[in-house]
Motif scaffolding. Structure first.
Motif, mmCIF file in Angstrom:
data_model
loop_
_atom_site.group_PDB
_atom_site.id
_atom_site.type_symbol
_atom_site.label_atom_id
_atom_site.label_comp_id
_atom_site.label_asym_id
_atom_site.label_seq_id
_atom_site.Cartn_x
_atom_site.Cartn_y
_atom_site.Cartn_z
ATOM 1 N N SER A 1 0.847 -1.182 0.000
ATOM 2 C CA SER A 1 0.000 0.000 0.000
ATOM 3 C C SER A 1 0.889 1.241 0.000
ATOM 4 O O SER A 1 2.088 1.149 0.279
ATOM 5 N N SER A 2 0.292 2.374 -0.289
ATOM 6 C CA SER A 2 1.042 3.633 -0.264
ATOM 7 C C SER A 2 1.542 3.939 1.140
ATOM 8 O O SER A 2 2.671 4.404 1.311
ATOM 9 N N ALA A 3 0.725 3.662 2.138
ATOM 10 C CA ALA A 3 1.133 3.923 3.520
ATOM 11 C C ALA A 3 2.334 3.060 3.902
ATOM 12 O O ALA A 3 3.278 3.540 4.537
ATOM 13 N N GLU A 4 2.314 1.802 3.502
ATOM 14 C CA GLU A 4 3.441 0.919 3.797
ATOM 15 C C GLU A 4 4.687 1.373 3.029
ATOM 16 O O GLU A 4 5.793 1.365 3.570
ATOM 17 N N PHE A 5 4.505 1.791 1.780
ATOM 18 C CA PHE A 5 5.618 2.288 0.971
ATOM 19 C C PHE A 5 6.271 3.493 1.649
ATOM 20 O O PHE A 5 7.494 3.558 1.794
ATOM 21 N N ILE A 6 5.453 4.428 2.083
ATOM 22 C CA ILE A 6 5.959 5.638 2.744
ATOM 23 C C ILE A 6 6.698 5.272 4.031
ATOM 24 O O ILE A 6 7.762 5.802 4.323
ATOM 25 N N ILE B 1 8.652 10.613 -1.081
ATOM 26 C CA ILE B 1 7.701 10.523 0.036
ATOM 27 C C ILE B 1 6.661 11.633 -0.061
ATOM 28 O O ILE B 1 5.459 11.389 0.093
ATOM 29 N N LYS C 1 5.668 13.315 -2.753
ATOM 30 C CA LYS C 1 4.774 13.098 -3.908
ATOM 31 C C LYS C 1 3.799 11.964 -3.638
ATOM 32 O O LYS C 1 2.633 12.040 -4.021
ATOM 33 N N THR C 2 4.264 10.924 -2.988
ATOM 34 C CA THR C 2 3.379 9.801 -2.676
ATOM 35 C C THR C 2 2.326 10.242 -1.651
ATOM 36 O O THR C 2 1.153 9.887 -1.776
ATOM 37 N N ASN C 3 2.730 11.039 -0.675
ATOM 38 C CA ASN C 3 1.791 11.560 0.320
ATOM 39 C C ASN C 3 0.723 12.426 -0.326
ATOM 40 O O ASN C 3 -0.443 12.366 0.048
ATOM 41 N N LYS D 1 -0.499 12.201 -3.251
ATOM 42 C CA LYS D 1 -1.419 11.387 -4.039
ATOM 43 C C LYS D 1 -2.412 10.633 -3.179
ATOM 44 O O LYS D 1 -3.461 10.204 -3.659
ATOM 45 N N CYS D 2 -2.077 10.447 -1.900
ATOM 46 C CA CYS D 2 -2.946 9.657 -1.008
ATOM 47 C C CYS D 2 -4.133 10.454 -0.521
ATOM 48 O O CYS D 2 -4.141 11.578 -0.300
#
Length: 106
Positions: A45-50, A99, A101-103, A105-106
């Motif tokens: 997941s995005s949260a796990e990736f971050i 981090i 950019k991923t944040n 997008k969430c």
């Protein structure tokens, strides 16, 4: 990055206690960067990736600290450490950007 850290570690003069202590810490944190990055690449997941990439970011920052201490306090030749300190700084900037950019997008 981890391979570069290992190559530096084996070249360091381990005849002084302070070098030995800092070098071992640098080796641990520097090789841990790769492990965290690999974990991030397998995130579900995005949260796990971050979270995993955040761990890599922390380890990279810690590695940079040990490299600076080796140079400044242990008098290791700056020619040995400066390129790796620079690379750590670049990795930190890249990870922060990813981090953020991923944040967003969430």
């Amino acid at each position: 990055f981890a391979a570069t850290i290992i190559r530096l570690y084996v070249k360091l003069p381990m005849n002084r206690e302070e070098v030995l202590v800092c070098a071992k810490q640098m080796l641990r944190s520097g090789t841990s960067v790769a492990a965290h990055a690999r974990e991030a690449s397998r995130a579900r997941s995005s949260a796990e990736f971050i979270s995993k990439l955040g761990g890599a970011l922390q380890e990279t920052d810690e590695t940079q600290l040990w490299l600076e201490l080796l140079t400044e306090e242990c008098r290791v030749d700056i020619a040995m450490t400066a390129p790796i300190i620079d690379e750590a700084g670049e990795l930190i900037a890249i990870m922060i950007t990813i981090i953020r950019k991923t944040n967003s997008k969430c």
